[in-house]
Design a protein around this motif. Structure first.
Motif, PDB file in Angstrom:
ATOM      1  N   SER B   8      51.414  14.043  32.801  1.00  0.00           N
ATOM      2  CA  SER B   8      50.369  13.233  33.414  1.00  0.00           C
ATOM      3  C   SER B   8      49.413  12.711  32.366  1.00  0.00           C
ATOM      4  N   PRO B   9      49.307  11.403  32.222  1.00  0.00           N
ATOM      5  CA  PRO B   9      48.331  10.866  31.279  1.00  0.00           C
ATOM      6  C   PRO B   9      46.964  10.856  31.951  1.00  0.00           C
ATOM      7  N   GLU B 310      54.214   4.009  31.259  1.00  0.00           N
ATOM      8  CA  GLU B 310      53.108   4.340  32.168  1.00  0.00           C
ATOM      9  C   GLU B 310      52.602   3.092  32.892  1.00  0.00           C
ATOM     10  N   LEU B 313      55.025   2.345  35.577  1.00  0.00           N
ATOM     11  CA  LEU B 313      54.892   3.313  36.659  1.00  0.00           C
ATOM     12  C   LEU B 313      53.682   2.974  37.543  1.00  0.00           C
ATOM     13  N   VAL B 317      53.937   1.972  41.483  1.00  0.00           N
ATOM     14  CA  VAL B 317      53.238   2.746  42.509  1.00  0.00           C
ATOM     15  C   VAL B 317      52.309   1.823  43.316  1.00  0.00           C
ATOM     16  N   VAL B 376      60.391   8.210  37.064  1.00  0.00           N
ATOM     17  CA  VAL B 376      59.899   9.571  37.278  1.00  0.00           C
ATOM     18  C   VAL B 376      61.046  10.562  37.456  1.00  0.00           C
TER      19      VAL B 376
END
Lengths: 420, 383
Positions: B8-9, B310, B313, B317, B376
């Motif tokens: 998790s960033p 990221e 992603l 999302v 993911v």
């Protein structure tokens, strides 16, 4: 005002010496908190000090809950500085007060006692509450008063200097270990329901208190039923004015939902999405296209719920909390139920089995040390406990969106005349 | 128990800065003045669905045309975070402007080509003198294969057809992905060198164009990996920022419907006091609140652009969540308005049409979920 003398029972602690003299100074900063923590560690080295003695000394040093008043375990400092004290003490290997075991006391009883208690009540109850020497429970819900809590029928009748209490409470966690309870009871049935309630501290060792485990859908008993028969409560253990119990209870319930605070964002795939995703990765033979799409939808929902919670945290960190927090519990209840339901289905034949139906009394809820069937069943409570999802939607609609309440027929009628 | 492969960033700042609040207020004031529901309704069936006067104020005077363009090329040098705030306002007004097509999609593609002659067009675009369009179908999604529908010869002449392009009508320049002699390439083509046809579009406030190129002269902007990267970055930026337009649209639907249910009486009561309606609006509110977190996260990730995976992603999302939320908000607006919500006169239909078109635009929710599966490590069933 706050009874500094009587709470400082341990006397000669270096930290406690200064506590009384700061006298509500609002200017306590991180440096002073750190300094006090170090002084406490020097006076009571965790390695050689008993757990109970250390916790008492920590309370007396004002490092229990720094935002509480001096003399009552605090320093009148900003709440955010608690993290400074916690970090300093944890780094030195100091024992904590096992907050999961005493959550009701810390989260609900303490703020209410602070807000409505007399100096004597604060001095008597807060210190052993915080150290965990006295466990607290909450006697609010009744078989006939859940969402409509104000309709409760447990009676408290004045008898000289005491109140005599008769009734039944339910869904009480920790009742079997508790020394004290916060209790609301009807003291005047002749006025409308919200106005005839009074708030008490109830001694759970009174011979009229009977605690029975309440076996639940998962097979075990996290909660209890509590039967109150002729329980005598001295008037000195009343919190707030006679008939003002509903308002006092609001302070308690408000604190039930304040829990989100400092810290940083929870990691991705925290919560119930974690075990489902892990099973998906580890068991390719279970995968189907239909389950894949449902898993991805829920994974997105879980990630967005995480981001929404993080946005609420960011708002609180800059001091501008928005109404978004009210929605988090709704999201989490739905997600937990859908994810655990998907997990049972994904597991196929294994989903037909259940770990253990034996009636046990768990110390605390642990979603993740158990199998998917347990998670599925326990998560059903998430949309019921702490405000049903239906009531929470009413709250959002009325308090956030400003929509009118439904017409009420029960607000101005004496409690005794309500249909039941 | 295994954990996700990707750690998790840090979550970006999901709130709004003072600068962003000021920008929002400025855009909102212009829209309130020139782009109310009556004005939008009055224009949609005319030959000029875009209001050039409105775009002059927003694009040139407020500088939105070059919001994402660095100052060295004459733009504002702002980030995706500010562009997202603008799109929230434009979505809330279903404003017929070429911001998404020109200032986001075309500008982002050109910025990826800035070494190869694009600065000239970027400068004119940023100044609000001209608009440009990225010649891909509005359905193009991040991660798609490079388009092959247009071919370029060694002399830089382009031939082919691209359908359902947004903001091409009225544009002076087209940024055209084409299969060149040496592989993927991006070309700049003057709009008048292409034949444009305007099909009837579902979304009345965002007209489409079908382009036909028949040996149209093009100027090479980027080739090979650079062309691929520029197009991918443009599509990611467009998809991620579209979530903010959808958020603004959903917020309008929620606000308008809530307001309506507070004043509409039936059965001797304000209809907003009926629990079945209150619960629907509470659920919608929660979706909009969640959509805001997702959209801000995508904008923040695009602005920082630390780790490309990221960014992808966060965009996936946001699109997977906010697209259906916006459609749901618009559908609820129509339903909860009752009969008036079905009329042409009430603006709810404009929001429904935009929401439905936006759901298909730049990748459907299902397309973005598929992308996530790879990002993911939740692979599809075998076979």
């Amino acid at each position: 005002m706050a009874g500094t003398g009587s709470a400082n029972g341990t006397g000669g602690m270096p930290g406690a010496g200064g506590t009384g003299s700061t006298g509500g100074a609002g200017g306590v900063g991180a440096a002073e908190v750190r300094e006090r923590a170090r002084a406490l560690l020097a006076a009571c080295p965790p390695r050689t000090t008993g757990r109970r003695d250390f916790l008492r000394a920590r309370f007396d040093a004002g490092l229990a809950w720094v935002h509480f008043p001096a003399g009552l375990g605090g320093l009148d400092a900003p709440r955010a500085l608690q993290a400074v004290a916690d970090a300093e003490l944890a780094a030195a290997g100091a024992p904590d007060n096992d907050p999961r075991r005493i959550g009701i006391g810390l989260g609900m009883a303490a703020p209410t006692i602070l807000a409505y208690g007399t100096p004597e009540q604060r001095a008597r109850f807060l210190r052993p509450l915080w150290t965990g020497e006295e466990v607290w429970c909450q006697l609010f819900s009744e078989p006939g008063a859940g969402s409509d809590l104000a309709g409760l029928r447990t009676r408290a009748v004045r008898d000289g200097g005491d109140w005599v209490v008769d009734g039944q409470k339910v869904w009480t966690s920790s009742a079997h270990t508790a020394r004290w309870a916060i209790l609301i009871a009807r003291t005047d049935p002749d006025v409308p329901k919200h106005r005839g309630i009074t708030y008490f501290v109830c001694d759970m060792t009174d011979p009229g208190v009977e605690v029975r485990p309440l076996r639940q859908i998962t097979g075990e008993a996290e909660f209890n039923e509590v039967f109150l028969t002729g329980v005598r409560i001295p008037d000195a253990h009343r919190l707030g004015a006679v008939g003002d119990g509903w308002r006092v209870a609001q302070a308690t319930l408000m604190n039930e939902r304040v829990a989100i605070g400092g810290g940083s964002a929870v990691p991705r795939e925290s919560g119930m999405v974690g075990p489902v995703a892990a099973t998906w990765r580890e068991r390719p033979e279970l995968r189907t296209p239909e389950l894949h799409d449902r898993l991805l939808r829920l994974w997105v929902d879980a990630e967005v719920a995480r981001l929404t919670a993080e946005r609420v945290r960011q708002q609180m960190a800059v001091g501008t909390p928005g109404p978004e927090g009210s929605g988090l519990k709704l999201s989490m209840a739905r997600l937990n139920q859908q994810l655990s339901g998907l997990e049972v289905e994904l597991l196929g034949e294994q989903g037909l089995r259940y770990g253990d139906w034996t009636m046990v009394r768990p110390g605390s809820v642990d979603f993740y040390g158990r199998d998917a069937g347990y998670r599925y069943l326990r998560a059903k409570g998430n949309s019921i406990e702490g405000g049903t999802s239906e009531i929470l939607r009413n709250i959002v609609a009325e308090r956030v969106l400003g929509l009118p309440a439904e017409p009420r027929t029960d607000k101005d009628v004496p409690w005794k005349d309500l249909p039941r | 128990m295994t954990t996700a492969k990707r750690p998790s960033p840090a979550v970006p700042d999901l709130l709004y800065s003072e600068v962003e609040d000021d920008l929002r207020a400025a855009v909102r004031a212009v829209l309130a003045d020139r782009c109310g529901p009556a004005a939008v309704l009055g224009r949609i069936e005319t030959a000029e669905p875009y209001d050039p006067g409105l775009w002059k104020v927003l694009g040139a005077d407020l500088g939105l045309a070059g919001l994402l363009v660095p100052e060295e090329y004459g733009g504002q040098g702002a980030s995706a975070r500010e562009a997202a705030v603008v799109l929230e306002e434009l979505g809330g007004a279903v404003a017929p402007t070429p911001f998404l097509g020109s200032a986001v999609l075309a500008a982002s593609a050109l910025l990826g080509c800035a070494e190869a002659g694009a600065p000239d067009l970027l400068g004119r675009l940023a100044a609000g003198e001209v608009t440009a369009a990225l010649a891909v179908p509005l359905t193009a999604a991040p991660g798609d294969a490079f388009p092959q529908g247009v071919r370029a010869d060694a002399a830089g002449r382009l031939t082919g057809r691209v359908t359902s392009v947004v903001d091409a009508l009225g544009a002076a320049a087209l940024v055209v992905p084409a299969a060149g002699p040496d592989g993927p390439a991006l070309y700049e083509v003057a709009a008048d060198a292409a034949a444009l046809a305007a099909p009837v579009s579902l979304d009345l406030t965002r007209p489409l164009a079908d382009l036909t190129l028949d040996g149209a002269p093009g100027r090479l902007l980027a080739a090979g990996g650079a062309a691929r990267a520029a197009l991918e970055r443009a599509l990611l930026t467009g998809a991620g920022l579209l979530a903010s337009e959808q958020l603004g649209l959903a917020q309008w639907c929620l606000d308008e419907t809530t307001g309506y249910l507070k004043q509409r009486h039936q059965f001797g009561r304000v209809v907003g006091s009926f629990q079945s309606l209150k619960h629907r609006l509470a659920d919608l509110w929660l979706e909009v609140v969640s959509a805001r977190a997702a959209a801000r996260n995508a904008a923040g990730a695009l602005a920082a652009w630390d780790d490309p995976a990221e960014v992808a992603l966060a965009v996936a999302v946001a699109q997977a969540y906010v697209s259906p939320a916006a459609v749901h908000a618009a559908e609820e607006a129509v339903q909860l308005h009752g009969g008036i919500g079905m009329t042409w006169e009430h603006p709810a239909h404009l929001y429904l049409k935009r929401a439905k078109a936006d759901e298909i635009a730049l990748g459907t929710p299902g397309r973005h979920r598929r992308a996530l599966a790879g990002l993911v490590d939740l692979p599809a069933a075998a076979g």
